[in-house]
Design a protein around this motif. Sequence first.
Motif, PDB file in Angstrom:
ATOM      1  N   ARG A 280       0.835  -1.200   0.000  1.00 53.71           N
ATOM      2  CA  ARG A 280       0.000   0.000   0.000  1.00 53.71           C
ATOM      3  C   ARG A 280       0.875   1.257   0.000  1.00 53.71           C
ATOM      4  NH1 ARG A 280      -4.515   0.913   4.654  1.00 53.71           N
ATOM      5  NH2 ARG A 280      -5.712   2.547   3.639  1.00 53.71           N
ATOM      6  N   GLU A 281       1.979   1.225   0.759  1.00 50.36           N
ATOM      7  CA  GLU A 281       2.912   2.362   0.833  1.00 50.36           C
ATOM      8  C   GLU A 281       3.815   2.430  -0.393  1.00 50.36           C
ATOM      9  OE1 GLU A 281       2.726   4.676   3.203  1.00 50.36           O
ATOM     10  OE2 GLU A 281       1.000   3.535   3.940  1.00 50.36           O
ATOM     11  N   ARG A 282       4.315   1.285  -0.826  1.00 54.15           N
ATOM     12  CA  ARG A 282       5.300   1.210  -1.899  1.00 54.15           C
ATOM     13  C   ARG A 282       4.674   1.372  -3.293  1.00 54.15           C
ATOM     14  NH1 ARG A 282       6.264  -3.699  -1.028  1.00 54.15           N
ATOM     15  NH2 ARG A 282       5.313  -4.624  -2.831  1.00 54.15           N
ATOM     16  N   ASP A 283       3.497   0.789  -3.482  1.00 44.96           N
ATOM     17  CA  ASP A 283       2.868   0.739  -4.800  1.00 44.96           C
ATOM     18  C   ASP A 283       1.356   0.875  -4.647  1.00 44.96           C
ATOM     19  OD1 ASP A 283       2.079   0.221  -7.416  1.00 44.96           O
ATOM     20  OD2 ASP A 283       2.586  -1.922  -7.329  1.00 44.96           O
ATOM     21  N   PRO A 284       0.877   2.079  -4.317  1.00 44.66           N
ATOM     22  CA  PRO A 284      -0.550   2.247  -4.026  1.00 44.66           C
ATOM     23  C   PRO A 284      -1.467   1.826  -5.176  1.00 44.66           C
ATOM     24  CG  PRO A 284       0.652   4.327  -3.730  1.00 44.66           C
ATOM     25  CD  PRO A 284       1.627   3.313  -4.178  1.00 44.66           C
ATOM     26  N   GLU A 285      -1.030   2.079  -6.417  1.00 48.02           N
ATOM     27  CA  GLU A 285      -1.877   1.699  -7.555  1.00 48.02           C
ATOM     28  C   GLU A 285      -1.972   0.179  -7.680  1.00 48.02           C
ATOM     29  OE1 GLU A 285       0.681   3.957  -7.886  1.00 48.02           O
ATOM     30  OE2 GLU A 285      -0.594   5.740  -7.869  1.00 48.02           O
ATOM     31  N   GLY A 286      -0.848  -0.498  -7.531  1.00 48.93           N
ATOM     32  CA  GLY A 286      -0.845  -1.957  -7.589  1.00 48.93           C
ATOM     33  C   GLY A 286      -1.638  -2.561  -6.448  1.00 48.93           C
ATOM     34  N   TRP A 287      -1.512  -1.958  -5.257  1.00 53.22           N
ATOM     35  CA  TRP A 287      -2.262  -2.403  -4.086  1.00 53.22           C
ATOM     36  C   TRP A 287      -3.758  -2.280  -4.351  1.00 53.22           C
ATOM     37  CZ3 TRP A 287      -5.521   0.719  -1.129  1.00 53.22           C
ATOM     38  CH2 TRP A 287      -5.986   0.144   0.071  1.00 53.22           C
ATOM     39  N   GLU A 288      -4.170  -1.116  -4.861  1.00 55.57           N
ATOM     40  CA  GLU A 288      -5.588  -0.895  -5.147  1.00 55.57           C
ATOM     41  C   GLU A 288      -6.088  -1.875  -6.200  1.00 55.57           C
ATOM     42  OE1 GLU A 288      -8.630   2.542  -6.833  1.00 55.57           O
ATOM     43  OE2 GLU A 288      -6.568   3.112  -6.304  1.00 55.57           O
ATOM     44  N   GLU A 289      -5.292  -2.109  -7.218  1.00 58.33           N
ATOM     45  CA  GLU A 289      -5.671  -3.048  -8.280  1.00 58.33           C
ATOM     46  C   GLU A 289      -5.871  -4.464  -7.722  1.00 58.33           C
ATOM     47  OE1 GLU A 289      -3.375  -4.912 -12.056  1.00 58.33           O
ATOM     48  OE2 GLU A 289      -3.321  -2.719 -11.890  1.00 58.33           O
ATOM     49  N   GLU A 290      -4.986  -4.859  -6.820  1.00 56.00           N
ATOM     50  CA  GLU A 290      -5.094  -6.193  -6.225  1.00 56.00           C
ATOM     51  C   GLU A 290      -6.375  -6.323  -5.400  1.00 56.00           C
ATOM     52  OE1 GLU A 290      -2.566  -9.342  -3.456  1.00 56.00           O
ATOM     53  OE2 GLU A 290      -1.673  -7.401  -3.947  1.00 56.00           O
ATOM     54  N   ILE A 291      -6.689  -5.296  -4.628  1.00 52.61           N
ATOM     55  CA  ILE A 291      -7.907  -5.335  -3.805  1.00 52.61           C
ATOM     56  C   ILE A 291      -9.136  -5.383  -4.707  1.00 52.61           C
ATOM     57  CG2 ILE A 291      -9.297  -4.141  -2.046  1.00 52.61           C
ATOM     58  CD1 ILE A 291      -6.500  -5.124  -1.060  1.00 52.61           C
ATOM     59  N   ARG A 292      -9.157  -4.527  -5.733  1.00 47.78           N
ATOM     60  CA  ARG A 292     -10.302  -4.499  -6.643  1.00 47.78           C
ATOM     61  C   ARG A 292     -10.460  -5.827  -7.381  1.00 47.78           C
ATOM     62  NH1 ARG A 292     -12.788   0.060  -7.142  1.00 47.78           N
ATOM     63  NH2 ARG A 292     -11.858   1.951  -6.289  1.00 47.78           N
ATOM     64  N   ALA A 293      -9.356  -6.419  -7.794  1.00 48.97           N
ATOM     65  CA  ALA A 293      -9.412  -7.694  -8.513  1.00 48.97           C
ATOM     66  C   ALA A 293     -10.044  -8.784  -7.646  1.00 48.97           C
ATOM     67  CB  ALA A 293      -8.019  -8.111  -8.963  1.00 48.97           C
TER      68      ALA A 293
END
Length: 169
Positions: A112-125
């Motif tokens: 979430r801190e390092r890669d917020p976009e990737g984190w959000e994408e993972e949660i949404r997926a």
Amino acid sequence: MASLGSHANVWETCLQLLRRQGYHLTVKLADEEDEDGLDAWLAEKDGFTFWADNPIELLGLAAVYEDVRPEEDRPYWWAAKTVRERPDVREQLVDEALAVRDARVAELAARRERDPEGWEEEIRAAFCFDGDERHAANHLALPRAELRQLLDDPRLADLRDEENRGNDG
């Protein structure tokens, strides 16, 4: 991912295996008026009777008998090969699972801190599969309470709103 899981579609396989192993099988049907009633599945062999709530459990009990092979029905015969040590296997497995779960929570927090976009994408997926909290938490390998905390993030407000709408109806 499990290749075989505890499900009613495995019952017939378990029952046939028990029969091949020489067990006499019966089922005692639950009283129709008992709302919590479960059928009782029984297997008998060599003077021993095994009772379970389903054929999968019944096969497990028979496996204990096949391993121990008691000569007589004594109290706690099934524990004859059980080594009593601490921590026991169950405790070890639970401790390992908790460590894995905690590591997963920490991993997502770091992402979430390092890669917020990737984190959000993972949660949404995770919500794309079945769209509910339970399935999303399982997909993410998180406790549901932890997932609910993640949904407090403003970037995921639409998911939280969808969850709330789904819980209202």
